[in-house]
Every structure is written in C-alpha cells, then in structure tokens.
Design a protein around this motif. Sequence first.
Motif, PDB file in Angstrom:
ATOM      1  N   ASP A 290      15.808  -8.207   6.165  1.00 50.91           N
ATOM      2  CA  ASP A 290      16.643  -9.151   5.406  1.00 50.91           C
ATOM      3  C   ASP A 290      15.831 -10.339   4.919  1.00 50.91           C
ATOM      4  O   ASP A 290      15.972 -10.785   3.777  1.00 50.91           O
ATOM      5  N   ALA A 291      14.951 -10.853   5.810  1.00 47.95           N
ATOM      6  CA  ALA A 291      14.132 -12.001   5.438  1.00 47.95           C
ATOM      7  C   ALA A 291      13.150 -11.631   4.334  1.00 47.95           C
ATOM      8  O   ALA A 291      12.898 -12.426   3.418  1.00 47.95           O
ATOM      9  N   LEU A 292      12.585 -10.428   4.421  1.00 44.24           N
ATOM     10  CA  LEU A 292      11.669  -9.968   3.378  1.00 44.24           C
ATOM     11  C   LEU A 292      12.384  -9.862   2.035  1.00 44.24           C
ATOM     12  O   LEU A 292      11.848 -10.262   0.998  1.00 44.24           O
ATOM     13  N   GLN A 293      13.602  -9.326   2.050  1.00 43.28           N
ATOM     14  CA  GLN A 293      14.336  -9.166   0.802  1.00 43.28           C
ATOM     15  C   GLN A 293      14.720 -10.522   0.204  1.00 43.28           C
ATOM     16  O   GLN A 293      14.637 -10.723  -1.008  1.00 43.28           O
ATOM     17  N   LYS A 294      15.098 -11.483   1.072  1.00 46.16           N
ATOM     18  CA  LYS A 294      15.455 -12.808   0.584  1.00 46.16           C
ATOM     19  C   LYS A 294      14.247 -13.519  -0.016  1.00 46.16           C
ATOM     20  O   LYS A 294      14.377 -14.258  -0.984  1.00 46.16           O
ATOM     21  N   ALA A 295      13.067 -13.296   0.585  1.00 50.79           N
ATOM     22  CA  ALA A 295      11.850 -13.932   0.079  1.00 50.79           C
ATOM     23  C   ALA A 295      11.335 -13.246  -1.177  1.00 50.79           C
ATOM     24  O   ALA A 295      10.487 -13.791  -1.887  1.00 50.79           O
ATOM     25  N   ASN A 296      11.832 -12.044  -1.440  1.00 46.00           N
ATOM     26  CA  ASN A 296      11.393 -11.250  -2.596  1.00 46.00           C
ATOM     27  C   ASN A 296      12.611 -10.733  -3.349  1.00 46.00           C
ATOM     28  O   ASN A 296      12.952  -9.540  -3.266  1.00 46.00           O
TER      29      ASN A 296
ATOM     30  N   ASN B 159      16.521  -2.721  -3.854  1.00 45.31           N
ATOM     31  CA  ASN B 159      16.803  -1.637  -2.921  1.00 45.31           C
ATOM     32  C   ASN B 159      15.746  -1.689  -1.814  1.00 45.31           C
ATOM     33  O   ASN B 159      14.561  -1.492  -2.073  1.00 45.31           O
ATOM     34  N   VAL B 160      16.165  -1.977  -0.569  1.00 51.56           N
ATOM     35  CA  VAL B 160      15.201  -2.151   0.528  1.00 51.56           C
ATOM     36  C   VAL B 160      14.465  -0.859   0.844  1.00 51.56           C
ATOM     37  O   VAL B 160      13.438  -0.877   1.527  1.00 51.56           O
ATOM     38  N   ASP B 161      14.962   0.252   0.370  1.00 48.68           N
ATOM     39  CA  ASP B 161      14.308   1.538   0.626  1.00 48.68           C
ATOM     40  C   ASP B 161      13.378   1.946  -0.510  1.00 48.68           C
ATOM     41  O   ASP B 161      12.812   3.041  -0.492  1.00 48.68           O
ATOM     42  N   LEU B 162      13.213   1.032  -1.493  1.00 54.37           N
ATOM     43  CA  LEU B 162      12.407   1.384  -2.662  1.00 54.37           C
ATOM     44  C   LEU B 162      11.454   0.237  -2.996  1.00 54.37           C
ATOM     45  O   LEU B 162      11.843  -0.767  -3.594  1.00 54.37           O
ATOM     46  N   ILE B 163      10.196   0.377  -2.566  1.00 53.99           N
ATOM     47  CA  ILE B 163       9.148  -0.582  -2.926  1.00 53.99           C
ATOM     48  C   ILE B 163       7.981   0.198  -3.515  1.00 53.99           C
ATOM     49  O   ILE B 163       7.841   1.401  -3.271  1.00 53.99           O
TER      50      ILE B 163
ATOM     51  N   GLN C 228       0.831  -1.191   0.000  1.00 55.39           N
ATOM     52  CA  GLN C 228       0.000   0.000   0.000  1.00 55.39           C
ATOM     53  C   GLN C 228       0.876   1.256   0.000  1.00 55.39           C
ATOM     54  O   GLN C 228       2.040   1.227   0.403  1.00 55.39           O
ATOM     55  N   SER C 229       0.312   2.353  -0.439  1.00 53.49           N
ATOM     56  CA  SER C 229       1.029   3.622  -0.428  1.00 53.49           C
ATOM     57  C   SER C 229       1.450   3.959   1.002  1.00 53.49           C
ATOM     58  O   SER C 229       0.649   3.879   1.930  1.00 53.49           O
ATOM     59  N   GLY C 230       2.707   4.289   1.195  1.00 55.98           N
ATOM     60  CA  GLY C 230       3.213   4.633   2.520  1.00 55.98           C
ATOM     61  C   GLY C 230       3.887   3.480   3.238  1.00 55.98           C
ATOM     62  O   GLY C 230       4.526   3.676   4.281  1.00 55.98           O
ATOM     63  N   ASP C 231       3.739   2.251   2.715  1.00 51.80           N
ATOM     64  CA  ASP C 231       4.393   1.099   3.340  1.00 51.80           C
ATOM     65  C   ASP C 231       5.913   1.178   3.199  1.00 51.80           C
ATOM     66  O   ASP C 231       6.434   1.689   2.194  1.00 51.80           O
ATOM     67  N   THR C 232       6.615   0.662   4.186  1.00 51.82           N
ATOM     68  CA  THR C 232       8.065   0.484   4.121  1.00 51.82           C
ATOM     69  C   THR C 232       8.383  -0.948   4.537  1.00 51.82           C
ATOM     70  O   THR C 232       7.611  -1.580   5.275  1.00 51.82           O
ATOM     71  N   LEU C 233       9.515  -1.463   4.080  1.00 51.17           N
ATOM     72  CA  LEU C 233       9.880  -2.827   4.442  1.00 51.17           C
ATOM     73  C   LEU C 233      10.073  -2.969   5.949  1.00 51.17           C
ATOM     74  O   LEU C 233       9.697  -3.970   6.543  1.00 51.17           O
ATOM     75  N   SER C 234      10.659  -1.955   6.565  1.00 50.14           N
ATOM     76  CA  SER C 234      10.902  -2.043   8.008  1.00 50.14           C
ATOM     77  C   SER C 234       9.596  -2.099   8.785  1.00 50.14           C
ATOM     78  O   SER C 234       9.457  -2.872   9.741  1.00 50.14           O
ATOM     79  N   ALA C 235       8.607  -1.306   8.372  1.00 51.86           N
ATOM     80  CA  ALA C 235       7.315  -1.313   9.052  1.00 51.86           C
ATOM     81  C   ALA C 235       6.585  -2.632   8.822  1.00 51.86           C
ATOM     82  O   ALA C 235       5.971  -3.184   9.739  1.00 51.86           O
TER      83      ALA C 235
END
Length: 227
Positions: free
Chosen positions: A23-29, A34-38, A6-13
């Motif tokens: 890290d786990a999210l990035q490995k699964a995806n 860039n973890v700061d760019l979704i 959704q708009s406003g989401d970040t990987l950390s949140a």
Amino acid sequence: MSYRIQSGDTLSALAKRYGTSVDALQKANPQIKNVDLIYAGDTLKLPGATDGFDSPSGRTGPNLTGGVTGPSGTNSGEGVKGPNGSPFDIARSHLNKNAGSLKLEGSGVGADMEDWVPNNVNCANFVSACLEQAGQITNGQHDNSVMGLQSKLDADPDFKRVSLQDAKPGDVVSMKVGSGQHVVMFAGWQDGKPQFIGSNNVNSDGSQRITISSMNYPIMSVHQYQG
C-alpha cells in the motif's frame, strides 16, 4: 531512494526487501494503477517513515541471530567482537531509528556520527561509528565515504577481506549501487539469503533509517575483524 525495477520483481517482494508495504509503495508511486502489474526498467520511489526525531515504535527487523545456516551449509557464527563488544549488536540496538535522530543522541553511536553529513548519505558514517563503539577502529579511522572506509580497512592489519560465504554478523560489506557505493554490515542468513544492517535510504523523503534487509547489489568487499 529510487529503485529501477528489474525483470521478475513484484511489489510484494520489494516491500518486504525494503521494510515497507505494498500500500505504501502504491501511494508513493501513484502511476501504479494495478499492484500486480509493474514494468522492468521503470523507476520506483521507495517510501518509509519521514525523518523525524522519534524512532518508529513497535517495528523490528528479521529475527536474525548468529549461527544461522547459509548457502551450502555455511554458518554465519556469532560475529567477531571488538574490545568493547559486537558492532552488529550495537547496530541492531538502533534498529528503525532515523539517521537524523540518531546523530542528535549525545552518547554512543550518535555521538560518533558526524553531524554535518547529509541525512541521505549516512551509510559509512553509521558503520564507522558502530566499529568505533565496538573498539575495532579508532576515531581517526572514521570515514564518511564508502571508498574511504574501504581503503582504511584494507590498510588495517586487524581486518582481512573474506568471501560473503565466510562472513559473520558485523562484517563490513561494501557494495556497488548504480554509479555510487553503499556500505552496510552483514547480519546473517535468512531463508538462504544474506541479510544486511545499515543506514539505508528507505524514507519517503530520501533520508536514511537503520534497517535490516536483503540486497542484491554487486559486492565490492567484505571486511572481517581479526582482533
């Protein structure tokens, strides 16, 4: 479980919300470079422990207790107990167990959960079992579907619908999730946000684990036991 960004989401949140790590999210995806760019609208695979036969060690959820102040000064209280105890305390005692493992336990919640239910749809199976263990519903009221459990609680004079602001730990919360439904129990407030405990699709293989987290899905009903 998959999640539509959704708009406003970040990987950390999102990692915090679903009890995992960036890290786990990035490995699964692996498409995320860039973890700061979704991007809003993209689908994210939510990882977690595989559905084995052991509870992950050393992992706990938020330190939630009754009496935590919520929005506008509301107070969650200690929750309503059944004849045999609090369904919230019963659920919390199984925190971080995989649903598939829990169903193999020969007593308590595991014994009340029905084995045939697939490990990716145990939400109503788990909540029903916790209510049974607390003595708030009978075995005949156990239901493995969200809408079925909601209907049975509506028909039970020992339960009434309340607003989320009046919810107490252990209250049954039914949610609308995409084209389906999900059911958990209210777990108190943290930083002004409602927290929920239940059998959630957080494992990398799509199976469920007992976790506490905040959720932003539309709420269909909150059922509170009256005794």
